[in-house]
Write an enzyme that holds these catalytic residues in place. Structure first.
Site, short mmCIF file in Angstrom:
data_model
loop_
_atom_site.label_atom_id
_atom_site.label_comp_id
_atom_site.label_asym_id
_atom_site.label_seq_id
_atom_site.Cartn_x
_atom_site.Cartn_y
_atom_site.Cartn_z
N ARG A 57 0.92 -1.36 -0.35
CA ARG A 57 -0.20 -0.05 -0.21
C ARG A 57 0.55 1.70 0.05
NH1 ARG A 57 -1.96 2.54 4.67
NH2 ARG A 57 -2.36 0.63 6.00
N TYR A 109 -19.58 14.05 -14.97
CA TYR A 109 -19.81 12.68 -15.20
C TYR A 109 -20.62 12.94 -13.49
CZ TYR A 109 -19.16 8.33 -12.90
OH TYR A 109 -19.78 6.76 -11.62
N ASP A 180 -10.21 15.89 -16.23
CA ASP A 180 -10.96 14.13 -16.79
C ASP A 180 -10.89 13.89 -18.02
OD1 ASP A 180 -12.24 12.45 -16.66
OD2 ASP A 180 -13.50 12.40 -15.40
N LYS A 205 -12.55 2.21 -17.91
CA LYS A 205 -13.18 2.83 -20.35
C LYS A 205 -11.94 1.89 -21.03
CE LYS A 205 -16.08 4.73 -16.57
NZ LYS A 205 -17.15 3.90 -16.09
N1 PLP Z 1 -14.67 9.79 -15.34
C1 PLP Z 1 -15.71 9.97 -16.08
C2 PLP Z 1 -15.59 11.04 -17.01
C3 PLP Z 1 -16.64 8.56 -16.07
O1 PLP Z 1 -17.27 8.57 -17.13
C4 PLP Z 1 -16.12 7.80 -15.02
C5 PLP Z 1 -17.04 6.79 -14.54
O2 PLP Z 1 -18.27 6.13 -15.86
C6 PLP Z 1 -15.17 7.67 -13.96
C7 PLP Z 1 -14.50 8.96 -14.00
C8 PLP Z 1 -15.40 6.94 -13.47
O3 PLP Z 1 -14.53 5.91 -13.33
P1 PLP Z 1 -14.77 4.45 -12.14
O4 PLP Z 1 -15.94 4.20 -12.59
O5 PLP Z 1 -13.56 4.16 -12.37
O6 PLP Z 1 -14.30 5.26 -10.73
#
Ligand code: PLP
Length: 381
Positions: A57, A109, A180, A205
């Site tokens: 960790r 998101y 992001d 993703k």
């Molecule tokens: N950022 C975006 C643009 C997303 O669409 C998502 C999830 O759909 C996330 C962050 C969060 O990712 P995770 O589902 O891997 O926690």
């Protein structure tokens, strides 16, 4: 007050003369003779003292380090891997002091919206929202922000923020600009080169690309900020699994092929949907009708694989369409080899979206099969 920003190049992994496509293939490969081609999974929480690793960790594992080396190289900064995209997002918000002010986009998101709302309810910070495409408003707001949170292209409305212009805005030296980069991937956009301090990616993703893992990554320009985020990860235990990090590295090796095929398909489908009588509106940055098409062309190396479109007839028609699809999977999420689609307003917290809006993540299937599936479903709504 504007300050000199950008990666602290001295401490960064060296950039190579190869294209990013080649580095995706070779970037996580062990360097020593006799090693396997791909860093193997080492199922260890603890290592004998005196070597590179210690308690996992705290010091990581070979699988995380391979993924971090790859992402650091692709985005040009210092990388940390996490147990999910949200764990990476939360580690960024963890850097804020009590009373901080956050400026964030009207479309992003929903998990990020959830974190901001929770912190506001607890009196931890304040925030206000700015339209993704309103560059002047971002520049104006930057001076008041401790955290400028951006998502471009945005999910699910595919709006584009002018990252370079916002990155150039005057702001306090200890403010953080985070982007992001999940929808763009490091192949289409590198936020640190555009002035961001942190690029955040849900590797769940496109990096993983096969709907079989959860993982997140931050890439940070400044080493001191990287160390602070690393400490958050350590204290919150927000670490990735070894299998997930291994799978993320494996997925990354085909990112260029998958993204290329998906983008090709998305471009064709967006054009066809655009002229279809049962479709009211198509949002895709690659369409000349997209309000920020020119900015998208300037800022992105590819237009992505996500199309959001509204069908004539609203929620009921959109639900009927979902029921008729056979090849395209009715499922949430995006960025994988298979095409997936969902009606976003049906998701709790997303009720503000147009009720007939379908978010389609285009995969690598044959484009005519995808169109056949969509066209047949559209004609039955
Ligand atoms: N950022 C975006 C643009 C997303 O669409 C998502 C999830 O759909 C996330 C962050 C969060 O990712 P995770 O589902 O891997 O926690």
């Amino acid at each position: 007050m504007s300050t000199a920003r950008g990666p602290d190049t001295e401490a960064m992994p060296s950039d190579s003369e190869w294209s990013r496509e080649s580095r995706l293939v070779a970037g996580a490969r062990p360097q020593e003779a006799g090693q396997p081609l791909n860093t193997p999974i080492v199922p260890a929480s603890n290592f004998l003292a005196g070597g590179e690793f210690g308690y996992a960790r705290d010091h990581g594992t070979p699988s995380w380090v391979a993924l971090e080396r790859l992402m650091a190289d692709l985005e040009g900064g210092h990388a940390l891997s996490f147990g999910s995209g949200m764990a990476a997002v939360a580690a960024v918000f963890d850097q804020l002091s009590v009373g901080a002010h956050i400026v964030w986009p009207e479309d992003c998101y929903q998990g990020v919206a959830g974190i901001i709302a929770a912190g506001e309810t607890n009196g931890r910070w304040t925030s206000h929202r700015v339209a993704t495409a309103d560059t002047e408003a971002w520049i104006h707001a930057a001076g008041t922000a401790d955290l400028i949170w951006l998502e471009s292209p945005s999910n699910p409305l595919l709006r584009i923020a002018d990252l370079e212009a916002i990155g150039d805005a005057d702001r306090s030296a200890d403010s953080i600009m985070a982007v992001d980069n999940t929808l763009a991937t490091p192949l289409n956009q590198r936020p640190l080169e555009l002035g961001a301090d942190i690029s955040v990616t849900s590797a769940t993703k496109y990096i993983g690309g096969h709907s079989d893992l959860l993982c997140g990554v931050t890439v940070t320009a400044d080493r001191a900020l990287h160390e602070r985020i690393s400490r958050s990860r350590l204290l919150n235990g927000a670490t990735p699994g070894n299998l997930e990090a291994f799978l993320a590295c494996r997925g990354a090796r085909t990112l260029a092929l998958r993204l290329g095929a998906g983008q090709h398909n998305a471009g064709v489908l967006a054009e066809r949907l655009h002229t279809h009588g049962s479709v009211e509106l198509v949002r895709y940055p690659g369409l000349v009708s997209h309000p920020q098409h020119e900015l998208a062309r300037r800022q992105l190396q590819g237009m992505g694989t996500i199309i959001s479109f509204d069908v004539v007839g609203g929620a009921a028609a959109a639900e009927r369409l979902l029921g008729h699809l056979r090849l395209i999977a009715h499922a949430t999420s995006f960025g994988a080899v298979e095409s997936t689609i969902e009606r976003r307003a049906s998701i709790p917290g997303q009720e503000h979206l147009p009720e007939g809006l379908l978010r389609l993540s285009v995969g690598i299937e044959k484009v005519d099969d995808l169109w056949g599936d969509l066209d047949a479903a559209l004609s039955s709504i």
